[in-house]
Design an enzyme around this catalytic site. Structure first.
Site, short mmCIF file in Angstrom:
data_model
loop_
_atom_site.label_atom_id
_atom_site.label_comp_id
_atom_site.label_asym_id
_atom_site.label_seq_id
_atom_site.Cartn_x
_atom_site.Cartn_y
_atom_site.Cartn_z
N GLY A 1 1.97 18.16 -5.17
CA GLY A 1 0.91 18.25 -5.65
C GLY A 1 0.67 18.05 -7.39
O GLY A 1 1.38 18.93 -7.96
N CYS A 2 -0.03 17.43 -8.19
CA CYS A 2 -0.12 17.33 -9.62
C CYS A 2 -1.80 17.54 -10.01
O CYS A 2 -2.45 17.59 -9.11
CB CYS A 2 0.27 15.98 -9.97
N PRO A 3 -1.81 18.08 -11.23
CA PRO A 3 -3.07 18.41 -11.42
C PRO A 3 -4.21 17.35 -11.41
O PRO A 3 -5.38 17.79 -11.16
CB PRO A 3 -2.98 18.80 -13.04
N THR B 1 1.73 13.46 -7.54
CA THR B 1 1.57 13.56 -6.20
C THR B 1 2.17 12.77 -5.24
O THR B 1 2.96 13.20 -4.31
CB THR B 1 -0.05 14.05 -5.56
#
Length: 468
Positions: free
Chosen positions: A11-13, A19
């Site tokens: 998961g990325c921001p 992601t």
């Protein structure tokens, strides 16, 4: 039923590129090692390929490659390797090897693994960054939606068409501006709420949200929201520890009554008392940056360009991007123009390098470079990461140079971009369209030529070595 020996969560921001790049990298690395893996993704559309309790139970190891909350508590008791999403992309093979090494070893809980793998200080730093980015990832859709709707209103009817006292006033424009302002106004409360949620899970959500609302209404703004989110989250953790000795029968009462009432009262008092000094700090920072972009666009453009291209979606890049969104919410559309230009440039640089010097790149890199024209045009910087990962000492400075040129020229031309994402898709609402596109293309072409020459020299050097 397939039993997955390794399970993972990425998961990325922003939940757009990192992601899924980490997912693909881990899957390919596992395939090379001839092991099974299931990767759960936490993208902007939500959780996909979700891990079941049975799959987690049967897993020998867990890899978390994320810069946001991925519900790590599910993996308690398992051997967990917890790293940033960028490491999931760049070091996927190493992560799979680490997972396999301990597959027959003693299980370790999440906290212990974080401490062992990254060190205490690094673990705390990653935790703070992860919780901050959890807030940012939930905040971004509100900012994007609000910014684009406001921009549409300005583009069609004029910048002052929402004002009843202005000759250009239009009721529809005023309605759209109101909708956009409402969405943008949710930025700080949502940011604070999900920072707190990342720290203390659901009990922290309401306390963080109220703290963010008070920061917003009290003028403390973006910085106040960050402060409120962390304070709310850690206060709820403290409250949970203090009330741990209460009878089990009171768990429901704690969740629905004690945590929210005590938490909201505490955060309300603190934020009310700190609103004025935090408003002064927030306004001072905004004024400093706004003055900087007018008085010295060269230095500001270099700073923004280097930050945006340094880690392409990582913490340094996000610092520039989040500052741009904060200023955007304050009505400053110029700062974000430079940030957007600097974020669009790196993938375009790889595209021009592959286009101009195609014979020096292998087929995969040529194809990736051409695909990066599309990714870059839609503000997805991460497409340049595979190129940078192969030769960071030479590629990253090239990316930073190209991004800096794009940002500097954007500031010098006074371009305004009212939307925080979308790349060239938001071009209709950009003020100074030709100057903005020209700035980006110039920086990207210069960077692309340099990157191509670097690749050419590298290939020729290898050929000479092979002959000798």
């Amino acid at each position: 039923m397939t039993i997955y020996k390794i399970v993972a969560a990425t998961g990325c921001p922003t939940g757009i590129a990192h992601t899924y790049m980490a997912q693909e990298a881990l899957e390919q690395a596992a395939k090379r090692k001839d092991v099974s893996i299931k990767v759960e993704t936490h993208g902007q559309v939500g959780i996909e390929n979700q891990l079941t309790p049975e799959e987690i139970k049967n897993a020998d190891a867990v890899i978390i490659a994320a810069d946001k909350d991925v519900q790590a508590e599910r993996f308690a008791g398992k051997r967990v390797i917890n790293v940033s999403v960028s490491k999931g992309i760049k070091d996927a093979d190493q992560l799979i090897e680490e997972a396999l090494k301990g597959s027959t070893g003693e299980d370790k809980p999440v906290a212990a693994m974080e401490k062992n793998e990254t060190g205490i200080a690094a673990g705390i730093g990653h935790s703070i960054y992860k919780n901050l980015m959890n807030g940012v990832s939930h905040m971004l859709p509100f900012v994007v939606a609000g910014g684009v709707i406001i921009a549409i209103s300005f583009a069609i009817w004029g910048v002052y068409s929402f004002d009843p006292s202005d000759p250009t006033y239009n009721p529809t424009s005023a309605m759209l501006k109101g909708i956009g302002d409402t969405a943008m106004g949710m930025m700080v409360p949502i940011l604070a709420a999900y920072i707190a949620e990342g720290i203390a899970k659901r009990p922290g959500l309401v306390v963080g949200f109220v703290g963010g609302l008070l920061a917003n209404t009290g003028g403390a703004g973006f910085l106040g929201g960050i402060f409120a989110g962390f304070l709310a989250g850690y206060f709820i953790l403290l409250l949970q520890k203090v009330m741990k000795g209460l009878p089990k029968q009171l768990d429901g009462l704690k969740a629905i009554f004690l945590y929210p009432v005590i938490g909201v009262l505490f955060i309300g008092v603190v934020m009310s008392l700190l609103a004025s000094p935090m408003e002064a700090i927030n306004q001072g920072m905004m004024d400093f940056l706004a003055g900087f972009q007018n008085s010295n666009p060269l230095i500001l453009g270099i700073i923004v360009g280097c930050m945006s291209a340094f880690d392409m979606g990582g913490p340094v890049n996000k610092a520039a991007y989040v500052t741009g969104t904060a200023l955007l919410a304050q009505g400053n559309h110029t700062f974000m123009a430079g940030v957007s230009a600097a974020c669009i440039a790196p993938p375009l640089i790889t595209g021009f390098a592959a286009l101009f010097f195609g014979k020096y790149f292998d087929a995969n890199d040529r194809n990736a470079g051409l695909v990066n024209f599309i990714l870059g045009s839609t503000h997805i910087t991460e497409g340049a990461i595979p190129f940078a990962a192969k030769d960071p000492l030479r590629v990253l400075p090239t990316m930073m140079l190209g991004s800096s040129i794009a940002a500097v020229l954007t500031y010098m031309f006074g371009v305004q971009v009212p939307a925080p994402h979308g790349g060239f898709l938001v071009l209709p609402v950009v003020t100074g369209k030709v100057a903005w596109v020209g700035s980006i293309l110039l920086g990207s072409i210069i960077g692309g030529v340099i990157l191509g020459l670097i690749q050419k020299r590298s290939v020729e050097k290898r050929e000479v070595s092979a002959v000798e």
